[in-house]
Design a protein around this motif. Structure first.
Motif, short mmCIF file in Angstrom:
data_model
loop_
_atom_site.label_atom_id
_atom_site.label_comp_id
_atom_site.label_asym_id
_atom_site.label_seq_id
_atom_site.Cartn_x
_atom_site.Cartn_y
_atom_site.Cartn_z
N PRO A 1 0.90 -1.18 0.08
CA PRO A 1 0.14 -0.05 -0.08
C PRO A 1 0.84 1.41 0.06
O PRO A 1 1.96 1.44 0.57
CB PRO A 1 -0.75 -0.07 1.36
N ASP A 2 0.53 2.18 -0.79
CA ASP A 2 1.28 3.47 -0.73
C ASP A 2 0.33 4.66 -0.08
O ASP A 2 -0.69 4.99 -0.54
CB ASP A 2 1.61 3.84 -2.24
N ALA A 3 1.01 5.45 0.72
CA ALA A 3 0.35 6.53 1.11
C ALA A 3 0.51 7.72 0.38
O ALA A 3 -0.27 8.80 0.51
CB ALA A 3 0.99 7.03 2.54
N GLY A 4 1.03 7.62 -0.84
CA GLY A 4 1.12 8.91 -1.71
C GLY A 4 -0.07 9.23 -2.33
O GLY A 4 -0.10 10.22 -3.02
N ALA A 5 -1.11 8.51 -2.30
CA ALA A 5 -2.39 8.77 -2.95
C ALA A 5 -3.21 9.85 -2.40
O ALA A 5 -4.27 10.28 -2.85
CB ALA A 5 -3.20 7.63 -3.36
N GLU B 1 -6.57 -0.86 -0.13
CA GLU B 1 -7.00 -1.09 -1.44
C GLU B 1 -6.50 -0.31 -2.46
O GLU B 1 -6.90 -0.36 -3.66
CB GLU B 1 -8.73 -1.04 -1.36
N VAL B 2 -5.58 0.77 -2.29
CA VAL B 2 -5.15 1.60 -3.32
C VAL B 2 -3.69 1.11 -3.73
O VAL B 2 -2.94 1.00 -2.83
CB VAL B 2 -4.82 3.10 -2.63
N ALA B 3 -3.58 0.80 -4.84
CA ALA B 3 -2.20 0.52 -5.41
C ALA B 3 -1.63 1.53 -6.43
O ALA B 3 -2.51 1.80 -7.44
CB ALA B 3 -2.73 -0.86 -6.33
N VAL B 4 -0.67 2.20 -6.24
CA VAL B 4 -0.14 3.26 -6.73
C VAL B 4 1.15 2.48 -7.65
O VAL B 4 1.98 1.92 -7.15
CB VAL B 4 0.57 4.34 -5.89
N LEU B 5 0.98 2.51 -8.93
CA LEU B 5 1.69 2.03 -9.84
C LEU B 5 2.68 3.28 -10.12
O LEU B 5 2.23 4.13 -10.62
CB LEU B 5 1.14 1.51 -11.12
N ASP B 6 4.26 2.75 -10.25
CA ASP B 6 5.09 3.85 -10.82
C ASP B 6 5.03 3.83 -12.28
O ASP B 6 5.84 3.01 -13.09
CB ASP B 6 6.56 3.51 -10.33
N PRO C 1 -0.63 8.89 -16.95
CA PRO C 1 -1.76 9.21 -16.24
C PRO C 1 -3.06 8.30 -16.32
O PRO C 1 -3.63 8.26 -17.45
CB PRO C 1 -2.17 10.52 -16.42
N TYR C 2 -3.43 7.56 -15.38
CA TYR C 2 -4.68 6.61 -15.49
C TYR C 2 -4.95 6.26 -14.14
O TYR C 2 -4.22 6.09 -13.17
CB TYR C 2 -4.31 5.43 -16.48
N ALA C 3 -6.23 5.78 -14.04
CA ALA C 3 -6.72 5.37 -12.59
C ALA C 3 -8.07 4.38 -13.15
O ALA C 3 -8.86 4.86 -13.88
CB ALA C 3 -7.25 6.46 -11.74
N GLY D 1 -11.52 -5.83 -3.64
CA GLY D 1 -11.52 -4.74 -4.61
C GLY D 1 -10.33 -3.88 -4.64
O GLY D 1 -9.82 -3.52 -3.43
N ARG D 2 -9.83 -3.24 -5.89
CA ARG D 2 -8.54 -2.50 -5.70
C ARG D 2 -8.71 -1.28 -6.43
O ARG D 2 -9.47 -1.30 -7.33
CB ARG D 2 -7.24 -3.25 -5.98
N ILE D 3 -8.16 -0.15 -6.19
CA ILE D 3 -8.10 0.99 -6.76
C ILE D 3 -6.90 1.20 -7.39
O ILE D 3 -5.69 1.37 -6.81
CB ILE D 3 -8.63 2.11 -5.89
N VAL D 4 -6.57 1.11 -8.47
CA VAL D 4 -5.13 1.25 -9.31
C VAL D 4 -4.98 2.69 -9.81
O VAL D 4 -5.88 3.19 -10.61
CB VAL D 4 -5.17 0.19 -10.44
N VAL D 5 -3.88 3.43 -9.46
CA VAL D 5 -3.66 4.92 -9.91
C VAL D 5 -2.09 4.60 -10.26
O VAL D 5 -1.37 4.23 -9.34
CB VAL D 5 -4.26 5.82 -8.81
N SER D 6 -2.03 5.56 -11.33
CA SER D 6 -0.41 5.68 -11.57
C SER D 6 0.12 7.07 -10.97
O SER D 6 -0.63 7.80 -10.51
CB SER D 6 -0.61 6.07 -13.12
N THR D 7 1.52 6.95 -10.75
CA THR D 7 2.07 8.03 -10.10
C THR D 7 1.67 9.38 -11.29
O THR D 7 1.74 10.77 -10.71
CB THR D 7 3.55 7.89 -9.91
#
Length: 318
Positions: A123-127, A134-139, A143-145, A153-159
């Protein structure tokens, strides 16, 4: 059966007017559920009647396992243009089955691969504030989410996406994606996509349901953040900077679509929470037409099934 067996194949046309008008007169949640329900019922009736025609068509083929009496002229007379319609229905139903199978396979394969790729991600706190496991931050600079359903369930969001938004806008983004997961929007999208595979006349409903689910999530995000302008700004900025990422059957925060209409709706008043448009409006009349078409399709399918059952039972030797 007469013409009743053919009616469910064309009655989905009655749903097209409400697909265009529901977004203006219904709450997005009501519009999404209504359009999906209509699409599923009409698609089921259409596919069912194709199956009835396949029975008649298969009975005409040499070497088929069906009783020989099912190919008698009296049985075939129950279907207008039986020879052409029966054999064409075999091909049509095969195409429907293959299209639906490929759609489900593509949907499940994407989900499986995405969950497998996220399995070892911390999990990444940068979101932003309020982000959880549930938040997955991809390097990724793109830009997408999007919301990835599953257990959990997961929330996928890019840096790249996070770098485009400020803290308040990130909160709106996460609230939007959580609304997709909570509302099980992937099920609605997959159901209406399968309905379009079953009957091409239902394909316009897919775009309408996609828009309604996005508007539904937008309204939930505005409610959570308490600021419709911030949510509108987040939607607009995400759409401006994003690049489309293939997410079959899933909802994406900045997916291609009528973003200006979403932003304009968020800058306007909260939509009414009615589940049915007023009767004396264009949307109300369109909803009545869609309801009548759905009811007629169901009754026609039942009538055709009963008629075929009676005919085949009479033709079957004791």
């Amino acid at each position: 059966m007469g013409v009743f067996v053919f009616l469910p194949l064309v009655l989905p046309l009655t749903a097209l007017p409400i697909a265009r008008l529901a977004e203006h007169h219904l709450h997005p949640r009501s519009a999404a559920v209504l359009l999906t329900s209509v699409a599923v019922v009409l698609a089921a009736c259409s596919t069912f009647c194709l199956g009835l025609l396949v029975v008649v068509g298969t009975a005409q083929l040499p070497g088929n396992p069906l009783p020989d009496n099912w190919s008698d002229p009296d049985v075939r007379a129950a279907v207008p243009y039986d020879e052409v319609a029966g054999k064409a229905a075999i091909v049509a139903l095969a195409l429907v089955v293959v299209a639906c199978a490929l759609t489900v396979r593509r949907h499940l394969r994407f989900r499986f691969r995405a969950h497998r790729a996220l399995a070892g991600l911390r999990p990444d706190a940068g979101a932003g504030s309020g982000s959880g496991s549930e938040v997955a931050v991809l390097d990724d600079e793109r830009p997408y989410a999007y919301a990835l359903p599953g257990s959990p369930g997961r929330i996928v969001v890019s840096t790249g996406m996070l770098s485009c938004l400020d803290v308040a806008e990130r909160r709106a983004l996460l609230a939007h994606e959580r609304a997709h997961l909570a509302g099980r929007h992937h099920r609605l999208l997959l159901a209406v996509q399968l309905a379009g595979c079953a009957n091409p006349f239902l394909r316009p409903l897919r775009a309408a349901v996609t828009y309604s689910t996005e508007r539904w999530a937008d309204e939930e995000a505005a409610r959570v953040t308490g600021d419709r302008r911030i949510t509108a700004r987040a939607v607009g900025k995400a759409a401006l900077f994003s690049r489309r990422v293939a997410t079959p059957g899933l909802a994406a925060f900045a997916a291609a679509g009528p973003v200006p209409r979403r932003v304009a709706a968020l800058l306007g008043p909260v939509p009414p929470r009615r589940s049915w448009p007023p009767a004396l409006t264009r949307a109300g009349m369109a909803a009545c037409v869609a309801a009548a078409g759905t009811a007629a399709s169901t009754l026609s399918a039942l009538n055709a099934a009963l008629a075929l059952f009676v005919v085949l039972e009479a033709a079957t030797p004791l």
